[in-house]
Scaffold this motif. Sequence first.
Motif, PDB file in Angstrom:
ATOM      1  N   ASP A 240       0.837  -1.205   0.000  1.00  0.00           N
ATOM      2  CA  ASP A 240       0.000   0.000   0.000  1.00  0.00           C
ATOM      3  C   ASP A 240       0.873   1.257   0.000  1.00  0.00           C
ATOM      4  O   ASP A 240       2.084   1.211   0.201  1.00  0.00           O
TER       5      ASP A 240
ATOM      6  N   GLU B  81       1.116   3.648   2.009  1.00  0.00           N
ATOM      7  CA  GLU B  81       1.733   4.014   3.284  1.00  0.00           C
ATOM      8  C   GLU B  81       3.140   3.411   3.390  1.00  0.00           C
ATOM      9  O   GLU B  81       4.113   4.091   3.697  1.00  0.00           O
TER      10      GLU B  81
ATOM     11  N   GLY C 140       5.395  -0.855   8.836  1.00  0.00           N
ATOM     12  CA  GLY C 140       4.017  -1.151   9.206  1.00  0.00           C
ATOM     13  C   GLY C 140       3.876  -1.227  10.708  1.00  0.00           C
ATOM     14  O   GLY C 140       2.810  -1.017  11.252  1.00  0.00           O
TER      15      GLY C 140
ATOM     16  N   SER D 147       3.393  -3.286  13.259  1.00  0.00           N
ATOM     17  CA  SER D 147       2.361  -3.896  14.089  1.00  0.00           C
ATOM     18  C   SER D 147       3.050  -4.567  15.268  1.00  0.00           C
ATOM     19  O   SER D 147       4.278  -4.665  15.312  1.00  0.00           O
ATOM     20  N   ARG D 148       2.238  -5.021  16.216  1.00  0.00           N
ATOM     21  CA  ARG D 148       2.786  -5.607  17.434  1.00  0.00           C
ATOM     22  C   ARG D 148       3.709  -6.779  17.129  1.00  0.00           C
ATOM     23  O   ARG D 148       4.850  -6.832  17.590  1.00  0.00           O
TER      24      ARG D 148
ATOM     25  N   LEU E 198       7.048  -5.723  15.387  1.00  0.00           N
ATOM     26  CA  LEU E 198       8.050  -5.133  16.281  1.00  0.00           C
ATOM     27  C   LEU E 198       8.739  -6.217  17.093  1.00  0.00           C
ATOM     28  O   LEU E 198       9.958  -6.250  17.219  1.00  0.00           O
ATOM     29  N   ARG E 199       7.925  -7.138  17.617  1.00  0.00           N
ATOM     30  CA  ARG E 199       8.482  -8.182  18.473  1.00  0.00           C
ATOM     31  C   ARG E 199       9.441  -9.066  17.685  1.00  0.00           C
ATOM     32  O   ARG E 199      10.572  -9.287  18.095  1.00  0.00           O
TER      33      ARG E 199
ATOM     34  N   GLY F 297      -8.180 -13.346   3.827  1.00  0.00           N
ATOM     35  CA  GLY F 297      -7.982 -12.523   5.011  1.00  0.00           C
ATOM     36  C   GLY F 297      -7.387 -13.269   6.185  1.00  0.00           C
ATOM     37  O   GLY F 297      -7.396 -12.779   7.307  1.00  0.00           O
TER      38      GLY F 297
ATOM     39  N   ARG G 218       4.417   1.237  21.451  1.00  0.00           N
ATOM     40  CA  ARG G 218       3.300   0.512  20.866  1.00  0.00           C
ATOM     41  C   ARG G 218       2.785  -0.592  21.771  1.00  0.00           C
ATOM     42  O   ARG G 218       1.590  -0.818  21.900  1.00  0.00           O
ATOM     43  N   LEU G 219       3.706  -1.320  22.381  1.00  0.00           N
ATOM     44  CA  LEU G 219       3.309  -2.506  23.125  1.00  0.00           C
ATOM     45  C   LEU G 219       3.086  -2.197  24.596  1.00  0.00           C
ATOM     46  O   LEU G 219       2.549  -3.007  25.319  1.00  0.00           O
TER      47      LEU G 219
ATOM     48  N   ALA H  34      -2.122 -11.407  20.171  1.00  0.00           N
ATOM     49  CA  ALA H  34      -2.502 -10.562  21.297  1.00  0.00           C
ATOM     50  C   ALA H  34      -3.102  -9.270  20.759  1.00  0.00           C
ATOM     51  O   ALA H  34      -2.820  -8.863  19.643  1.00  0.00           O
ATOM     52  N   ALA H  35      -3.949  -8.661  21.582  1.00  0.00           N
ATOM     53  CA  ALA H  35      -4.619  -7.440  21.133  1.00  0.00           C
ATOM     54  C   ALA H  35      -3.579  -6.413  20.722  1.00  0.00           C
ATOM     55  O   ALA H  35      -2.646  -6.148  21.465  1.00  0.00           O
TER      56      ALA H  35
ATOM     57  N   GLN I  55      -2.089  -2.652  19.442  1.00  0.00           N
ATOM     58  CA  GLN I  55      -1.981  -1.264  19.883  1.00  0.00           C
ATOM     59  C   GLN I  55      -3.035  -0.689  20.846  1.00  0.00           C
ATOM     60  O   GLN I  55      -2.825   0.351  21.432  1.00  0.00           O
TER      61      GLN I  55
ATOM     62  N   THR J 298      -0.971   4.860  12.896  1.00  0.00           N
ATOM     63  CA  THR J 298      -0.824   4.771  11.445  1.00  0.00           C
ATOM     64  C   THR J 298      -1.942   3.930  10.863  1.00  0.00           C
ATOM     65  O   THR J 298      -2.537   3.106  11.560  1.00  0.00           O
ATOM     66  N   PRO J 299      -2.235   4.117   9.585  1.00  0.00           N
ATOM     67  CA  PRO J 299      -3.317   3.369   8.951  1.00  0.00           C
ATOM     68  C   PRO J 299      -3.075   1.864   8.953  1.00  0.00           C
ATOM     69  O   PRO J 299      -4.005   1.108   8.777  1.00  0.00           O
ATOM     70  N   GLN J 300      -1.806   1.447   9.171  1.00  0.00           N
ATOM     71  CA  GLN J 300      -1.559   0.005   9.163  1.00  0.00           C
ATOM     72  C   GLN J 300      -2.305  -0.682  10.305  1.00  0.00           C
ATOM     73  O   GLN J 300      -2.602  -1.856  10.243  1.00  0.00           O
ATOM     74  N   ASP J 301      -2.552   0.094  11.353  1.00  0.00           N
ATOM     75  CA  ASP J 301      -3.194  -0.522  12.508  1.00  0.00           C
ATOM     76  C   ASP J 301      -4.560  -1.072  12.153  1.00  0.00           C
ATOM     77  O   ASP J 301      -4.966  -2.105  12.646  1.00  0.00           O
TER      78      ASP J 301
ATOM     79  N   GLU K  82      -7.570  -7.985  10.998  1.00  0.00           N
ATOM     80  CA  GLU K  82      -7.071  -9.348  10.884  1.00  0.00           C
ATOM     81  C   GLU K  82      -7.177 -10.057  12.224  1.00  0.00           C
ATOM     82  O   GLU K  82      -7.625 -11.189  12.319  1.00  0.00           O
TER      83      GLU K  82
END
Lengths: 500, 143
Positions: free
Chosen positions: A102, A104, A151, A153-154, A157-158, A354, B97-98, B111-112, B114, B128-131, B137
Amino acid sequence: MSTNLPVLPVLIPMITGIILLLYRSYGPLQRGFSLLSSISMLFVSLALFYLTCTRGILVFCAGGWDAPFGVTFVLDRLACIMVLTSSILSFTGTLFSLETIDSEKETHGFYALWQFLIMGINGTFVTGDMFNLFVFFEIMLIASYTILVIGSSRAQLRETFKYLAINVVSAVIFLIALGCLYAVAGTLNMADLAQKLRMLPDENGMIALIALLLFVAFGVKGAIFPFYVWLPQVHTVAAASVSSIFSGLLIKVGVYALLRVFTLIFVGDVAFTHTFIAVVAVCTMVLGVFGAVSQMNYKRILAYHSISQVGYMIAGLGLFTPASIAGAIYFIVHHAIVKSCLFLTAGVAEKITGTKELQKMGGLMAQAPLLSWLFFIAALSLAGVPPLSGFFGKLTLIKAAAAIPSYFMIAFAMAVGVLTLFSMIKIFLYAYWHQAPQVYAPEEGFRCFYALIPCIILVLLTVLMGIFAQPILSLCDDAAAQLINPEEYISTVMHTVGGR
Amino acid sequence: MEYLIAIVTGVLFACGTYMVLSKRFLKIIFGTSMLTNGTLLFLMTMGKLQRGEAPIIGAYSASLSDPLPQALILTAIVINFGITAFALVLAFQAYRRLGSDNVDEITGEDAAPQTAAPADGIAVEEATPQDAPAAGEEAAHEH
């Protein structure tokens, strides 16, 4: 004569990357320019391939300094085959990214990082200096950390942090090995090292120790037992095109470095080092495929298969005959193409359904028949079904093992092949064949056919590699002959005049 | 001199290994830094610790020192600097973030994301829009 050509595979992605970094907010320019660059890399690597076949090994002495003093870039046949593979995968990966990344991620420099990643990978293939190899490894790794975490995401990053920590420790081990190597031989040029270590007796087992340290450092990159823990996690969080490059090229860099170092430099104690490699290879094969059998996540199954297939390549090195090394080279190219294709199909399937979990998928055969058949052919090729490239890769390796003879290796290779087929069929049944659990709503604006074009190219390549197995295998034989008898490599590098 | 450097290298490696095995991002980064610095000292020792003249062509002397290890160390320092800088930014971003920098607290497949409140009142400034797709998902996985 020193020629500037071997530095091209590094230079083109580097310049492209820098330009893309400057114009990050211009989307069309980013996409158009990276496509242009990857197409030109394809032509350049084909030309280089032709040149190394006709004119022999090409050497470039950076700064005009002759071999043991300056940094050399060397293109022999193996390096050329690897650069060609990397160009193909970079091209298909870029095509796939055009459809799936995308805007971004684009403005965060995805395409620039892609080019830097390719630059690092190509650099490791063409360099003829151990410390330069380290530098290119680090370039590749920094680009890969960044492209992985885009991107943020959690999970990304981990996993990026874990991947970074593991690789920093492996870089430390690599540096220690280089320090010891310099203390023992007084040089870090690969050809010079090969020459000097042949003369030196192995006092106190120092050379064997260095060999094993390097094995660990490369093993982490190549996802070899027991250093493969990072790979499945990283693949689960990476974008599909990034996964295709990680599995297709990044782990091959580790395998390539092992092939290079253990055929050129550390051949003094083959009975110890290469037997060790063969044993580790069998462990990698078996544990990787067990991991794949136990998983129910599309991408994670593929990632575990990458580990298991790396085992085959390393096994080819461990057997250490011309035939087995030729088999390993063929297998590297085959696996790069096929696994890259499989990861791209995983990306398309994820865009449609998805999810990456097989239990929640199903019915893709009805919804996307082209995708299903592409997956089916690639999966059969990975499992080693006859007319496709995977069969010839395994056949060459098994024939080489039978010639030694090493029936132990053959037994494991066959058993792992069966389990590979089993888990590929598992993906096929769950994701493609079963009833769809729900009606999927594909992501808006996602054009399935365009995303499948790179998969079609890769599937065609695996079919062609199977049909034209004889000429391709003879190319691999030539490359393996250059590796097994490194005198040509050494004398070409050592006698090239820098031209100052 | 070799003994001193050897001891310092050993101490750096011991501390670095201990720190890398801990559970906090920041400690791990300090640990890898220490490991790398230990390695740099090791590299210097492997190139022989010597008091020689500067190796400049023309200025011939009986004892020229070997410049190569220092060049290698310099390159390695630059690379290490870059990677440490990146790791620090990554750790900071992960903390924001975490909401935690403890490896144990951020495990788990789905895990849930942000939405978890960041610790110590540090606000997540940029969503950010990625979230959004990521969250979608995760939600899909819950079904």
